[in-house]
Design an enzyme around this catalytic site. Structure first.
Site, PDB file in Angstrom:
ATOM      1  N   ASP A 160      44.145  48.059  47.676  1.00  0.00           N
ATOM      2  CA  ASP A 160      45.154  48.454  46.372  1.00  0.00           C
ATOM      3  C   ASP A 160      44.375  49.350  45.117  1.00  0.00           C
ATOM      4  OD1 ASP A 160      47.318  47.074  47.601  1.00  0.00           O
ATOM      5  OD2 ASP A 160      46.288  45.032  46.759  1.00  0.00           O
ATOM      6  N   GLN A 167      43.294  48.642  53.806  1.00  0.00           N
ATOM      7  CA  GLN A 167      42.777  47.497  53.170  1.00  0.00           C
ATOM      8  C   GLN A 167      41.446  48.022  52.424  1.00  0.00           C
ATOM      9  OE1 GLN A 167      44.095  46.888  56.642  1.00  0.00           O
ATOM     10  NE2 GLN A 167      45.870  46.592  55.223  1.00  0.00           N
ATOM     11  N   GLY A 213      50.131  48.572  51.839  1.00  0.00           N
ATOM     12  CA  GLY A 213      51.078  48.991  50.952  1.00  0.00           C
ATOM     13  C   GLY A 213      50.644  49.947  50.146  1.00  0.00           C
ATOM     14  N   HIS A 214      50.909  51.503  50.450  1.00  0.00           N
ATOM     15  CA  HIS A 214      50.450  52.643  49.567  1.00  0.00           C
ATOM     16  C   HIS A 214      51.611  53.293  48.857  1.00  0.00           C
ATOM     17  CE1 HIS A 214      46.906  53.039  52.685  1.00  0.00           C
ATOM     18  NE2 HIS A 214      46.811  51.999  52.029  1.00  0.00           N
ATOM     19  N   LYS A 257      44.400  54.308  47.246  1.00  0.00           N
ATOM     20  CA  LYS A 257      44.140  55.221  48.226  1.00  0.00           C
ATOM     21  C   LYS A 257      45.460  56.111  48.504  1.00  0.00           C
ATOM     22  CE  LYS A 257      43.154  51.676  51.096  1.00  0.00           C
ATOM     23  NZ  LYS A 257      43.038  50.708  49.884  1.00  0.00           N
TER      24      LYS A 257
HETATM   25  P1  IMP Z   1      46.271  39.920  56.590  1.00  0.00           P
HETATM   26  O1  IMP Z   1      45.691  41.122  56.760  1.00  0.00           O
HETATM   27  O2  IMP Z   1      47.569  39.942  56.203  1.00  0.00           O
HETATM   28  O3  IMP Z   1      45.865  38.927  57.612  1.00  0.00           O
HETATM   29  O4  IMP Z   1      45.509  39.259  55.246  1.00  0.00           O
HETATM   30  C1  IMP Z   1      44.374  38.825  55.142  1.00  0.00           C
HETATM   31  C2  IMP Z   1      43.931  39.001  53.450  1.00  0.00           C
HETATM   32  O5  IMP Z   1      43.945  40.369  53.355  1.00  0.00           O
HETATM   33  C3  IMP Z   1      44.933  38.706  52.491  1.00  0.00           C
HETATM   34  O6  IMP Z   1      44.172  38.126  51.545  1.00  0.00           O
HETATM   35  C4  IMP Z   1      45.763  39.704  52.194  1.00  0.00           C
HETATM   36  O7  IMP Z   1      46.151  39.584  50.695  1.00  0.00           O
HETATM   37  C5  IMP Z   1      44.764  40.729  52.381  1.00  0.00           C
HETATM   38  N1  IMP Z   1      45.307  42.058  52.336  1.00  0.00           N
HETATM   39  C6  IMP Z   1      45.823  42.668  53.645  1.00  0.00           C
HETATM   40  N2  IMP Z   1      46.057  43.810  53.589  1.00  0.00           N
HETATM   41  C7  IMP Z   1      46.169  44.007  52.359  1.00  0.00           C
HETATM   42  C8  IMP Z   1      46.297  45.150  51.377  1.00  0.00           C
HETATM   43  O8  IMP Z   1      46.660  46.441  51.977  1.00  0.00           O
HETATM   44  N3  IMP Z   1      45.929  45.213  50.215  1.00  0.00           N
HETATM   45  C9  IMP Z   1      45.465  44.157  49.595  1.00  0.00           C
HETATM   46  N4  IMP Z   1      45.014  43.057  50.223  1.00  0.00           N
HETATM   47  C10 IMP Z   1      45.504  43.118  51.582  1.00  0.00           C
HETATM   48 MG    MG Z   2      48.028  48.502  48.636  1.00  0.00          MG
END
Ligand code: IMP
Ligand code: MG
Length: 369
Positions: A12, A181, A39-40, A15
């Protein structure tokens, strides 16, 4: 020519906005890891676009977008995402390419991931279970499940993306890799076990696309860092605010709610120790610092830096904040306090700062020559 955009904190960082801005100059934008946990958010002419599985490049009509075998894809969700963007006027014909070897996220992965929401604060999108099944050699690939009878909508997009990108590179076309991420959520380099289940650094771009290392020899690696830090989900966060009032003020000013889950993000100061590590691991050549406008609502801002010689005792560096009019268009237009903050980050990381974000719109991203 291949360049890479990656996140340097816990995701977040903005990007999507940086990729959108840069993609005007590229032929291809490529997602090479992760899935719909991303989420972009991008604002164009006041219109809000959010992508999850799709690369941000889809918003630019001149760009071709690719999802490679390094990604995990939920066919039901991506169809919904495509249809929603089609309603906003985006045409995908002949400009979206999805690897037939991308790993499928199934309904049972979603059910299983429910418990990880509680355990890790996962997004619940089935990412971890899908990658586990991939490495356990029992996952479905998209090519197995996308047929005329089910998920037919995806059929025209499915292809061999490795070959496609290899040929594009040989033709000297310009390719931008869009990381999802960020390094602190990376399965190897992040705050394990409080991480996501894919590699999220620039280093995974060759494996995740199938392009050989020799094609990355001249790549710029653009690291995106927010002017402060946020984190969503469970796990360590050394510079997290201990003050609920401050958390509230900056969260509202920055609109810091998850683009995928709507959850409020945890908030904190910029962490120079963490940022130096992130630059080192990714081999960052250029920095983009986003959301500097958000800090303008405070009187003073701080950076945690245990290397700072002025204050070896607690390692915090104080900066007076800045005021913005919203009309700034060039580096010279920016207040000196903001420039000092940016210069500090540049000096301490040893990276060139090429872009600073001072507002939501495309024209509020200032390029530094
Ligand atoms: P997962 O990827 O859904 O398994 O989540 C694992 C961890 O990564 C959690 O703490 C999520 O909140 C975090 N996470 C996964 N994708 C994102 C992203 O795009 N932005 C911010 N945090 C993320
Ligand atoms: Mg995001």
């Amino acid at each position: 020519m291949i360049d890479i955009v990656v996140g340097l904190q816990w995701g977040d960082e903005g990007k999507g906005k940086i990729t959108d801005y840069l993609s005007e100059e590229y032929d291809w934008v490529v997602r090479y890891q992760g899935g719909s946990n991303a989420g972009h958010t991008v604002y164009v002419d006041g219109k809000k676009y959010v992508t999850h599985s799709l690369p941000t490049g889809v918003i630019r009509p001149n760009v071709r977008s690719v999802i490679t075998h390094g990604c995990v894809v939920n066919p039901e969700e991506i169809i919904k995402e495509i249809e929603e963007l089609e309603q906003l006027g985006i045409d995908f014909t002949d400009r979206l390419f999805i690897s037939k070897d991308a790993t499928v996220i199934t309904r049972s992965h979603l059910i299983e991931d429910e418990k990880n929401k509680i355990k890790w604060g996962s997004t619940g999108k089935g990412i971890g279970p899908a990658y586990r099944d991939k490495y356990d050699r029992k996952a479905f690939k998209l090519g197995d499940v996308v047929t005329e009878h089910c998920y037919a909508k995806l059929l025209p997009f499915l292809t061999n993306t490795r070959e496609l990108l290899y040929d594009a590179e040989i033709r000297d076309e310009k390719i931008l890799m869009e990381g999802a991420q960020a390094v602190m959520l990376d399965i190897d380099f992040g705050t394990y076990p409080y991480v996501t289940s894919s590699p999220c650094t620039a280093n995974y771009a060759p494996q995740g696309t199938g392009l050989p290392l020799s094609m990355f020899g001249d790549s710029s690696v653009i690291g995106v860092v927010k002017a402060y830090t946020t984190r969503i989900g469970t796990g360590p966060f050394p510079t997290e605010f201990q003050d609920d009032g401050l958390t509230e003020i900056l969260r509202e000013a920055g609109g810091e709610y998850g683009a995928t889950t709507g959850r409020p993000r945890r908030m904190g100061w910029l962490d120079m120790d963490q940022l130096r590590y992130a630059c080192e691991v990714n081999g960052i050549t250029n920095l983009a610092i986003t959301k500097l406008d958000v800090l303008s609502c405070l009187e003073y801002v701080y950076i945690k830096d245990s290397d700072d010689a002025d204050d070896p005792h607690n390692g915090w560096v104080q900066f007076p904040s800045w005021e913005l009019t919203g009309e700034e268009k060039t580096w010279d237009d920016l207040p000196f306090e903001l420039k000092d903050y940016v210069s500090y980050i540049s000096n301490e990381t040893g990276c060139l700062v090429s872009m600073v974000g001072v507002g939501q719109n495309r024209d509020q991203l200032i390029w530094i020559e």
